[in-house]
Motif scaffolding. Sequence first.
Motif, short mmCIF file in Angstrom:
data_model
loop_
_atom_site.label_atom_id
_atom_site.label_comp_id
_atom_site.label_asym_id
_atom_site.label_seq_id
_atom_site.Cartn_x
_atom_site.Cartn_y
_atom_site.Cartn_z
N GLY A 1 4.16 -2.61 10.07
CA GLY A 1 2.94 -1.82 10.02
C GLY A 1 2.09 -2.09 8.81
O GLY A 1 1.03 -1.48 8.63
N THR A 2 2.55 -2.99 7.96
CA THR A 2 1.84 -3.19 6.69
C THR A 2 1.20 -4.56 6.61
O THR A 2 1.66 -5.54 7.20
CB THR A 2 2.81 -3.01 5.51
OG1 THR A 2 2.07 -3.03 4.28
CG2 THR A 2 3.84 -4.12 5.46
N THR A 3 0.11 -4.59 5.86
CA THR A 3 -0.55 -5.82 5.43
C THR A 3 -0.64 -5.71 3.92
O THR A 3 -0.85 -4.61 3.40
CB THR A 3 -1.96 -5.92 6.03
OG1 THR A 3 -1.85 -5.91 7.46
CG2 THR A 3 -2.66 -7.19 5.59
N PRO A 4 -0.44 -6.81 3.17
CA PRO A 4 -0.46 -6.70 1.71
C PRO A 4 -1.64 -5.91 1.18
O PRO A 4 -2.79 -6.16 1.54
CB PRO A 4 -0.50 -8.16 1.24
CG PRO A 4 0.17 -8.92 2.34
CD PRO A 4 -0.18 -8.19 3.61
N GLY A 5 -1.33 -4.90 0.36
CA GLY A 5 -2.38 -4.11 -0.28
C GLY A 5 -2.96 -2.99 0.55
O GLY A 5 -3.72 -2.17 0.04
N GLN A 6 -2.62 -2.94 1.85
CA GLN A 6 -3.19 -1.92 2.73
C GLN A 6 -2.21 -0.75 2.91
O GLN A 6 -1.01 -0.96 3.02
CB GLN A 6 -3.50 -2.51 4.11
CG GLN A 6 -4.56 -3.58 4.10
CD GLN A 6 -5.95 -3.02 3.80
OE1 GLN A 6 -6.22 -1.86 4.01
NE2 GLN A 6 -6.83 -3.88 3.30
N ASP A 7 -2.74 0.47 2.94
CA ASP A 7 -1.90 1.63 3.20
C ASP A 7 -1.44 1.61 4.65
O ASP A 7 -2.08 1.02 5.53
CB ASP A 7 -2.68 2.92 2.93
CG ASP A 7 -3.02 3.10 1.44
OD1 ASP A 7 -2.50 2.31 0.62
OD2 ASP A 7 -3.79 4.01 1.11
N ILE A 8 -0.33 2.28 4.90
CA ILE A 8 0.24 2.32 6.25
C ILE A 8 0.35 3.77 6.69
O ILE A 8 0.76 4.64 5.92
CB ILE A 8 1.63 1.63 6.29
CG1 ILE A 8 2.30 1.84 7.66
CG2 ILE A 8 2.54 2.13 5.19
CD1 ILE A 8 3.63 1.13 7.81
N ASN A 9 -0.04 4.04 7.93
CA ASN A 9 0.13 5.37 8.52
C ASN A 9 1.45 5.38 9.30
O ASN A 9 1.63 4.59 10.24
CB ASN A 9 -1.03 5.70 9.47
CG ASN A 9 -2.35 5.81 8.73
OD1 ASN A 9 -2.39 5.83 7.50
ND2 ASN A 9 -3.44 5.87 9.48
N LEU A 10 2.34 6.25 8.91
CA LEU A 10 3.68 6.30 9.51
C LEU A 10 3.70 7.34 10.62
O LEU A 10 3.44 8.52 10.37
CB LEU A 10 4.72 6.64 8.46
CG LEU A 10 6.18 6.66 8.91
CD1 LEU A 10 6.63 5.26 9.32
CD2 LEU A 10 7.08 7.20 7.81
N SER A 11 4.02 6.91 11.84
CA SER A 11 4.05 7.86 12.95
C SER A 11 5.43 7.88 13.59
O SER A 11 6.15 6.87 13.62
CB SER A 11 3.01 7.47 14.01
OG SER A 11 3.39 6.29 14.68
N GLY B 1 0.81 -1.21 0.00
CA GLY B 1 0.00 0.00 0.00
C GLY B 1 0.85 1.26 0.00
O GLY B 1 2.08 1.21 -0.07
N LEU B 2 0.19 2.39 0.07
CA LEU B 2 0.87 3.68 0.12
C LEU B 2 1.29 3.99 1.55
O LEU B 2 0.63 3.57 2.50
CB LEU B 2 -0.05 4.79 -0.39
CG LEU B 2 -0.61 4.63 -1.81
CD1 LEU B 2 -1.53 5.79 -2.14
CD2 LEU B 2 0.52 4.54 -2.83
N VAL B 3 2.38 4.71 1.70
CA VAL B 3 2.81 5.18 3.02
C VAL B 3 2.20 6.56 3.24
O VAL B 3 2.50 7.50 2.50
CB VAL B 3 4.34 5.24 3.13
CG1 VAL B 3 4.75 5.67 4.54
CG2 VAL B 3 4.96 3.89 2.79
N ARG B 4 1.34 6.68 4.24
CA ARG B 4 0.67 7.94 4.55
C ARG B 4 1.20 8.51 5.86
O ARG B 4 1.96 7.84 6.58
CB ARG B 4 -0.84 7.71 4.64
CG ARG B 4 -1.45 7.19 3.33
CD ARG B 4 -2.96 7.02 3.44
NE ARG B 4 -3.53 6.57 2.18
CZ ARG B 4 -3.92 7.39 1.20
NH1 ARG B 4 -3.79 8.71 1.36
NH2 ARG B 4 -4.42 6.92 0.07
N ASP B 5 0.79 9.73 6.17
CA ASP B 5 1.24 10.32 7.42
C ASP B 5 0.45 9.72 8.59
O ASP B 5 -0.42 8.87 8.41
CB ASP B 5 1.17 11.85 7.39
CG ASP B 5 -0.27 12.40 7.44
OD1 ASP B 5 -1.22 11.60 7.60
OD2 ASP B 5 -0.43 13.61 7.31
N SER B 6 0.75 10.18 9.80
CA SER B 6 0.15 9.57 10.99
C SER B 6 -1.36 9.74 11.05
O SER B 6 -2.05 9.00 11.73
CB SER B 6 0.78 10.16 12.26
OG SER B 6 0.60 11.57 12.28
N GLN B 7 -1.87 10.75 10.29
CA GLN B 7 -3.31 10.98 10.25
C GLN B 7 -4.00 10.28 9.08
O GLN B 7 -5.19 10.48 8.84
CB GLN B 7 -3.59 12.49 10.17
CG GLN B 7 -3.05 13.27 11.35
CD GLN B 7 -3.27 14.76 11.19
OE1 GLN B 7 -4.35 15.20 10.79
NE2 GLN B 7 -2.25 15.56 11.48
#
Length: 781
Positions: free
Chosen positions: A622-632, A583-589
Amino acid sequence: MALSYSAACPVPGSARGLKMGRMCLYSISISSFIAPIPFHRFAGRVHKSKASIGIQVLSSAQLPKTFDFSAEERIYNWWESQGFFKPNLNKDGRSFVISMPPPNVTGALHMGHAMFVTLEDIMIRYWRMKGRSTLWIPGTDHAGIATQLVVEKLLASEGTRREDLSRDEFVARVWEWKRKYGGTITNQLRRLGASCDWSREHFTLDDQLSQAVVEAFIQLHEKGLVYRGTYMVNWSPNLQTAVSDLEVEYSDEPGTLFYFKYPVAGGSIDDFLPVATTRPETLFGDTAVAVHPQDDRYKKYIGKMAIVPMSGGRVIPIVADNYVDREFGTGALKITPGHDQNDYVIGEKLGLPLINIMNKDGTLNENAGPYRGLDRFVARSRLWLDLETAGLALRAEPYTLRVPRSQRGGEVIEPLVSKQWFVIMKPLAKKALEALENGDLKIIPERFEKTYNQWLSNIKDWCISRQLWWGHRIPVWHVKEREGEYIVARNEAEAYKKAFEKYSETVHLEQDSDVLDTWFSSGLWPFSTLGWPNKRSEDFVRFYPTTVLETGHDILFFWVARMVMMGIEFTGRPPFSYVYLHGLVRDSQGRKMSKSLGNVVDPLDTISEFGTDALRFTLATGTTPGQDINLSLERLGANKAFTNKLWNAGKYILQNLPPESDTSSWNGIRDWKFDKEGSVLDLCLSERWVVTKLHELIDLVTSSYERFSYGEAGRAIYEFFWSEFADWYIEASKTRFFGKEDASTISCAQAVLLYVFENVLKLLHPFMPYVTEELWQGPGS
């Protein structure tokens, strides 16, 4: 010696539920060669003498207080200099091969790169440690549009435009830029610990890969799958080239919906059709006004003619079509086949003419009459004022627009009909669909198979030409004396030879000025990097097809599916067995990282503050295949603390090992074995519990690794190490060392500490290669 797993081992069964690891984790390998040695390798450097194996024991005082991130570059350089990343060509059996998604040569490291490097490096290190011959092929993409823009900006800073140079001069400047700056991104990938074989690094404009591109175009053309035609494309007025769907980004922006009258020819002042549009300047390209056949408001006008406003009296038909939604807007639809994708389709169905009103630079052409030469947005404003003056304007109201913008230049994209080169995709898509259906290809996670099937089942012909100077020039030579005729050839000499054979006379040829879409060359990447079209090359024979293609889910159709189609078409086999989508790496929000939001997290800054291992472990767990991750930052901080916890555990274990001179104690430690059920059952309760939990962990982690469940594997290791080993068993072991235990009990505790810790290091190594390697080797090794 580099930290590595040994070859796979059988699992002893147990009626009492005791689980032994499926991997012989009590041995290591030197580079890629399996060579079991004593399990106390962590205790110090092992060296062989003529008489015996000696142990140089390190004290905890020789380890710094915390792991020093500055050691990462030293460790990486050592790995690379020792050739640990190269495949072992002496190994038999299946190889494990990954083709790195080639980042743009213009690119700078971002979290998307950090994600794919982390996951692919986990895969490659795991299978390398399992004893498989592994190959991870790195490289970069020439990135036609992005690179040309970079160099054009460089020229502008020198007071020069691209048009001031010849094509050859401009291309020479781009190559000069590439030689100077093109290695930036690959050096940054090294910072992330990417253990790819850099001796096999490729660039999509390398001679060998360029040969593959030409060969692919020729083969497709010979099969009748390439043609030149006129079709609706995404046009970038600033770049003056067609761009792919992937290079168009849509944003919701405030705009205006304009309502105006379309007078009915021969009618009274009250006979008009009200129409609405967000782009009134396109009315000069209108070729019909459509209404629903059952719309009582407009039935009487069907079959009559309407006068195009401000056109000098040009008339167009009023037609009936069920496509029109009579409840939407005014119920009357202006049809502009030359400048709207939906209208293009309707125009083809109804046989309407096509009028282009726009020049390639976004100004209006002669078909716009008095607005000729005006920028499209200037013309829009002026036209609306003129419609108001003429009494044809009804109203203008605020409206939220879905605006297509160029990913590279930011300007508004225009739908434009243009003459381009296309590949007929349906025959290729059919084979790619069959590959998934019959199991030759698997997509992880499985839910994306539906997306893959849907896209390929509804695929359109692919526009492969771009109006650029940087890229693979289309291998077509046009015959000047015969309009519309051309020769497809590998080079100019072959083109002239073919032309003479065809026409029996000398003709003048000029190569097509367009280049191929960058996605065309990257579609060949898994096999062109292995030597194709030479199917006898050593790398192609040994390593094709590759094993896994790992990439972001957002380019499943634009890149992955095209690789599958091209691979089957040119090699007869899918280019890989598995597609793993992250998935995409997104911000903590949970927001997408963007400069406008100010929430972009720089991987290099993150590495400087938290270390590479903490970043990698955070992304992987923090990741699961195909799911975006919120990076904090909190999770990064927690995993930095995990790195320190690992380090401190190593210091504690070293502190409680016998001195080097105590040969008897070391022999006692060696005598403890943990690979048989009986030997584990004979341990004291604390030691039996932690070793059993370790064996259960090994089974779980092995299964997770081989199911591509890396987040699950990492979290399980973390939980075992922190909660069960560090917080529980290490604390319990202190009663052995600081109590009144006998020598055998102390020796058992020392052996268990070493055994468990070594195996934790091995399990963690694919996730956290630097700290595990430093602990494994010990200072100064």
